[in-house]
Design an enzyme around this catalytic site. Sequence first.
Site, mmCIF file in Angstrom:
data_model
loop_
_atom_site.group_PDB
_atom_site.id
_atom_site.type_symbol
_atom_site.label_atom_id
_atom_site.label_comp_id
_atom_site.label_asym_id
_atom_site.label_seq_id
_atom_site.Cartn_x
_atom_site.Cartn_y
_atom_site.Cartn_z
ATOM 1 N N HIS A 85 0.829 -1.210 0.000
ATOM 2 C CA HIS A 85 0.000 0.000 0.000
ATOM 3 C C HIS A 85 0.859 1.252 0.000
ATOM 4 C CE1 HIS A 85 0.353 0.948 4.388
ATOM 5 N NE2 HIS A 85 0.366 -0.360 4.562
ATOM 6 N N ASP A 87 -0.265 4.450 1.025
ATOM 7 C CA ASP A 87 -0.565 5.470 2.031
ATOM 8 C C ASP A 87 0.189 5.218 3.324
ATOM 9 O OD1 ASP A 87 -2.236 3.152 2.517
ATOM 10 O OD2 ASP A 87 -3.414 4.371 3.904
ATOM 11 N N ASP A 148 6.165 1.638 6.675
ATOM 12 C CA ASP A 148 4.852 1.011 6.537
ATOM 13 C C ASP A 148 4.039 1.852 5.559
ATOM 14 O OD1 ASP A 148 2.435 -0.295 6.842
ATOM 15 O OD2 ASP A 148 2.066 0.458 8.866
ATOM 16 N N GLU A 182 -4.964 1.816 2.672
ATOM 17 C CA GLU A 182 -4.961 0.614 3.504
ATOM 18 C C GLU A 182 -5.012 0.967 4.979
ATOM 19 O OE1 GLU A 182 -2.938 -2.700 5.835
ATOM 20 O OE2 GLU A 182 -2.476 -0.565 5.665
ATOM 21 N N GLU A 183 -4.350 2.060 5.356
ATOM 22 C CA GLU A 183 -4.264 2.420 6.772
ATOM 23 C C GLU A 183 -5.615 2.807 7.368
ATOM 24 O OE1 GLU A 183 -1.903 1.799 8.559
ATOM 25 O OE2 GLU A 183 -0.004 1.956 7.471
ATOM 26 N N ASP A 205 4.107 -6.540 3.702
ATOM 27 C CA ASP A 205 3.741 -5.493 4.677
ATOM 28 C C ASP A 205 3.966 -5.968 6.106
ATOM 29 O OD1 ASP A 205 2.754 -3.081 5.623
ATOM 30 O OD2 ASP A 205 0.647 -3.617 5.358
ATOM 31 N N HIS A 388 3.735 3.792 12.454
ATOM 32 C CA HIS A 388 2.723 4.789 12.841
ATOM 33 C C HIS A 388 3.259 5.806 13.839
ATOM 34 C CE1 HIS A 388 -0.974 2.079 11.661
ATOM 35 N NE2 HIS A 388 0.037 1.994 10.794
#
Length: 417
Positions: A85, A87, A148, A182-183, A205, A388
């Site tokens: 992903h 994002d 990520d 995705e997040e 991932d 994150h």
Amino acid sequence: MLNYQNKNNSLQNRFAKYVQIDTQSDPTSNTVPSTEKQKNLGKVLVEELLEMGITDAHLDDFGYVYATIPSNTEKTVPVICFCSHMDTSPDCSGTNVKPIIHANYQGQDLVLPDDHSIVLKMSEHPDLKHQIGNDIFTASGTTLLGADNKAGLAEIMEAASFLMQNPTFKHGTIKILFTPDEEIGRGVDKADLEKLGAEFAYTVDGETLGSIEDETFSADGAVLTIKGVSTHPGFAKDKMESAIKILSDVISSLPSDCLSPESTEGKEGFIHPVTISGNVEQAEARFILRAFDDEQLEANGELLDATVRNIIEDFPSSTYELKITEQYRNMKKVLDEYPQVIAYGIEAIERAGIKPKRQSIRGGTDGSRLSFMGLPCPNIFAGEHAFHGKQEWASVQDMEKAVETIINIAAIWEEKA
């Protein structure tokens, strides 16, 4: 035989380039993708894929990147897909990311230069114990890094470049899918699986070197709305029923020694409030509900509802509405029907000289949704850690092993056909 080499630091250069493109998604947006800036990275990826000679690479209106590496074998090989992903998480800024490489890490504390209060310590990041002598990517201390999942993007792109440059390395048709959002749980909402045309897939991932994950949480989202009674606070005795206070009572009545992220691990699920908004008359809380077992997930929802009903009995003029919606389900139910997908992934990791770690994810990936959409899809490691947040990091050497694993997977599917 695989002869992948990270020539001229091409992997590091790809990764550093991608993380500097702000692709933060937005859960409050109703557009697809949720932020238009995600397409900025998509355009870069398409341009690079086209430069490799992958002629069908394109970005669609919804922000998805599709591409095909044609088969170079006479065998009939199942079409496999590698997915990551684009994002980054809304939880931490992804604007003006400054990637830094800490070369030849020797176990020291890594103090990030733009905010000296952000320090990576081995005692707090156990996987750093396995990184002595390796090169560690971090951000500068004011943003997340974006490993990520831009580590996964860089690794798939590097593997694609290898396959295109080495036509004697046999493989079947390989599909590439890069997704937005995705997040925020919308990563495959608009994915066109008919156009993709893959039979099996792997998301890239995961975290720890050698990990392959075939099990995730099952997940629901919940929105709780409390409608209270508002009146002038100077004349509120026996009249006011504050929706804010009712909602606060509900949240404080939920278990804290279990069923919360702070008190659970392994395969223990939780009920987690993630946002609160409102006023005296009406207040709303959004929750995420998680469990590895679908029956337990349903029980978590019932517990939340029972807690609300118990609290609101003391407020006879107030009402509530609780809406629970499905987000994704444990992909193990699907993957157990296709054991070769995991078996080939494990063999690919072993061929890269790594001990495989088959494990569960206390979270979800695009693979969860894809599996239930008819595309069985486990998750393999990308080498991203502490995602994150501002302490996010990734190891160059672990990323190189992820590239090798991707290439090995392509080879094994051809060999076994």
